[in-house]
Design an enzyme around this catalytic site. Structure first.
Site, PDB file in Angstrom:
ATOM      1  N   ARG A   1       1.074  -1.429  -0.203  1.00  0.00           N
ATOM      2  CA  ARG A   1       0.201  -0.102   0.041  1.00  0.00           C
ATOM      3  C   ARG A   1       0.501   0.875  -0.150  1.00  0.00           C
ATOM      4  O   ARG A   1       0.827   2.266  -0.211  1.00  0.00           O
ATOM      5  CB  ARG A   1      -1.070  -0.164   1.292  1.00  0.00           C
ATOM      6  CG  ARG A   1      -1.944  -0.919   0.788  1.00  0.00           C
ATOM      7  CD  ARG A   1      -2.933  -1.392   1.858  1.00  0.00           C
ATOM      8  NE  ARG A   1      -2.491  -2.088   3.438  1.00  0.00           N
ATOM      9  CZ  ARG A   1      -2.563  -3.231   3.786  1.00  0.00           C
ATOM     10  NH1 ARG A   1      -3.912  -3.242   3.230  1.00  0.00           N
ATOM     11  NH2 ARG A   1      -2.331  -3.665   4.896  1.00  0.00           N
TER      12      ARG A   1
ATOM     13  N   GLU B   1       3.993  -9.939  14.221  1.00  0.00           N
ATOM     14  CA  GLU B   1       3.146 -10.435  15.164  1.00  0.00           C
ATOM     15  C   GLU B   1       3.490 -11.580  16.185  1.00  0.00           C
ATOM     16  O   GLU B   1       3.494 -11.788  17.019  1.00  0.00           O
ATOM     17  CB  GLU B   1       1.294 -10.223  15.479  1.00  0.00           C
ATOM     18  CG  GLU B   1       1.124 -10.364  17.229  1.00  0.00           C
ATOM     19  CD  GLU B   1      -0.532  -9.925  16.628  1.00  0.00           C
ATOM     20  OE1 GLU B   1      -1.263  -9.780  15.346  1.00  0.00           O
ATOM     21  OE2 GLU B   1      -1.238 -10.281  17.485  1.00  0.00           O
TER      22      GLU B   1
HETATM   23  P1  5GP Z   1       4.132  -1.518  11.739  1.00  0.00           P
HETATM   24  O1  5GP Z   1       4.557  -2.269  11.193  1.00  0.00           O
HETATM   25  O2  5GP Z   1       4.176  -0.475  12.036  1.00  0.00           O
HETATM   26  O3  5GP Z   1       3.292  -2.348  12.809  1.00  0.00           O
HETATM   27  O4  5GP Z   1       2.298  -2.039  10.584  1.00  0.00           O
HETATM   28  C1  5GP Z   1       2.530  -1.318   9.836  1.00  0.00           C
HETATM   29  C2  5GP Z   1       1.876  -2.183   8.299  1.00  0.00           C
HETATM   30  O5  5GP Z   1       0.796  -2.764   8.717  1.00  0.00           O
HETATM   31  C3  5GP Z   1       1.373  -1.330   7.547  1.00  0.00           C
HETATM   32  O6  5GP Z   1       2.378  -1.304   6.294  1.00  0.00           O
HETATM   33  C4  5GP Z   1      -0.283  -1.518   7.129  1.00  0.00           C
HETATM   34  O7  5GP Z   1      -0.186  -1.614   5.787  1.00  0.00           O
HETATM   35  C5  5GP Z   1      -0.542  -3.030   7.564  1.00  0.00           C
HETATM   36  N1  5GP Z   1      -1.590  -2.636   8.329  1.00  0.00           N
HETATM   37  C6  5GP Z   1      -1.382  -2.562  10.423  1.00  0.00           C
HETATM   38  N2  5GP Z   1      -2.761  -2.581  10.823  1.00  0.00           N
HETATM   39  C7  5GP Z   1      -3.629  -1.607   9.802  1.00  0.00           C
HETATM   40  C8  5GP Z   1      -4.670  -1.406   9.457  1.00  0.00           C
HETATM   41  O8  5GP Z   1      -5.387  -0.885  10.584  1.00  0.00           O
HETATM   42  N3  5GP Z   1      -4.922  -0.687   8.382  1.00  0.00           N
HETATM   43  C9  5GP Z   1      -4.218  -1.320   7.006  1.00  0.00           C
HETATM   44  N4  5GP Z   1      -4.498  -0.270   6.048  1.00  0.00           N
HETATM   45  N5  5GP Z   1      -2.731  -1.544   7.025  1.00  0.00           N
HETATM   46  C10 5GP Z   1      -2.870  -1.797   8.375  1.00  0.00           C
END
Ligand code: 5GP
Length: 177
Positions: A62, A99
């Protein structure tokens, strides 16, 4: 403020996806609305114009959807950070925690170098694990990370503080708990 409220309302929230207890913020509903999509890009381009950005980096998948139009708006190149085995030239690789287990991201070694000032763009900041791996890749290539921009920040997950600890300011158009 009204514009940001409009953007926020264009994002659908899906309970129990991908797992029970998770409220998923679905940016595909923002992309489906041409006014919301254009506004999200305009606001980021406005913010980062004339800031000395030389490259925009977007993370699969995305981050591509928002990073590429921001790069065009700024008049700079777009560089993808991808899942393992997708980039054809020599790459740097970084592991990051999911996770459950770990995953890897890769960057073309020659896509960024000293003298580059990089803006990272992704759809959503959660724990910051994905963007931290992206920062490490850009720094290994010799680039300076200027800032990180997101459509959505899930502020309860403290991604901003994690980026701050790496010396990086972040900006998000929409905030959810
Ligand atoms: P992080 O590495 O910051 O924990 O997770 C971010 C990544 O997980 C982003 O690249 C995102 O695309 C995805 N992600 C996690 N939760 C969501 C959510 O609620 N909606 C969307 N669209 N992407 C999420």
């Amino acid at each position: 403020a009204q514009q940001l409220e409009f953007l926020k309302n264009s994002i659908k929230s899906i309970p129990d996806y991908p797992k029970p207890g998770i409220l998923f913020r679905d940016v595909t509903s923002l992309l489906e609305d041409p006014t919301a999509f254009a506004l999200s890009i305009e606001l980021l381009v406005e913010r980062y114009r004339d800031k000395g950005i030389t490259k925009v980096v977007g993370t699969e998948a995305r981050g591509f959807l928002f990073g590429a139009p921001v790069a065009l708006g700024l008049g700079v190149g777009f560089v993808p950070v991808r899942k393992p085995g997708k980039l054809p030239r020599k790459t740097f690789a970084e592991s990051y925690e999911l996770e459950y287990g770990t995953d890897q991201l890769e960057l073309h070694c020659d896509a960024i170098g000293p003298g580059d000032t990089v803006l990272m763009v992704d759809d959503l900041l959660a724990t910051g694990g994905t963007i931290e791996a992206t920062v490490k890749l850009i720094r290994r290539a010799g680039g300076e990370v200027k800032d990180a921009a997101f459509i959505i920040n899930l502020f309860d997950l403290s991604g901003e503080a994690r980026l701050k600890a790496m010396g990086i300011d972040s900006f998000s158009l929409v905030n959810f708990p």
